[in-house]
Write an enzyme that holds these catalytic residues in place. Sequence first.
Site, PDB file in Angstrom:
ATOM      1  N   ASP A  50     -23.312  11.353 -10.517  1.00 53.03           N
ATOM      2  CA  ASP A  50     -24.681  11.053 -10.090  1.00 53.03           C
ATOM      3  C   ASP A  50     -24.721  10.375  -8.726  1.00 53.03           C
ATOM      4  OD1 ASP A  50     -23.583   8.639 -10.763  1.00 53.03           O
ATOM      5  OD2 ASP A  50     -25.110   8.085 -12.231  1.00 53.03           O
ATOM      6  N   CYS A  58       0.819  -1.217   0.000  1.00 52.98           N
ATOM      7  CA  CYS A  58       0.000   0.000   0.000  1.00 52.98           C
ATOM      8  C   CYS A  58       0.850   1.263   0.000  1.00 52.98           C
ATOM      9  CB  CYS A  58      -0.934   0.002   1.210  1.00 52.98           C
ATOM     10  SG  CYS A  58      -2.208  -1.274   1.128  1.00 52.98           S
TER      11      CYS A  58
END
Length: 203
Positions: free
Chosen positions: A119, A15
């Site tokens: 949206d 990570c």
Amino acid sequence: WGILFSHPRDFTPVCTTELGRAARLAPEFSKRNVKMIALSIDSVQDHLSWCKLKLKASVGAVGRFPHSKGHRRSTCRLGSACVTSQSGGVLKFRAGVGKVFSIFMEHPTKSRVFIFGPDKKLKLSILYPATTGRNFDEILRVVDSLQLTAYKKVATPVDWKPGDSVMVVPTLPDEEAKQLFPKGVFTKELPSGKKYLRYTPQP
């Protein structure tokens, strides 16, 4: 547009390289009007230490996007599903984020990518094992495809890259396709004789 990157824990090797890559690609995401936030279960202090020390030391880049859990530059409120970025911009994902956090807590040792559209709906989710680093070139490619197909009546074929030809969606009649795509619509010949593979230069 918004992207959530979930991480099993702070200070994990894979990570760390991912966040360094994301930081270097921040201008590319910004060009696409995409805001990013990283998500893990660790404390704010761990987030700060990881960003300021580990990322800079190991990959030469300091994180330029917020992490979850509030400090003065980033906050995350699950109730209203609102995330505030370093620049003061607000990502409002509404109910979709509640589901995302539930998924994250179900797989805390996995790495996930969530992409949201304007949206407020989830457009894409990818699950990675902790031992496999995410491909940020692919994530950018997916963003390009999602944004193109959200506004044009096209689809992107296998291995598509920006600038390649795209496919006309099957629901679009031939006559309407000719009007929408003045550069031309080209049909690939198939042994079956069916003419559903219609291509056009990227609009």
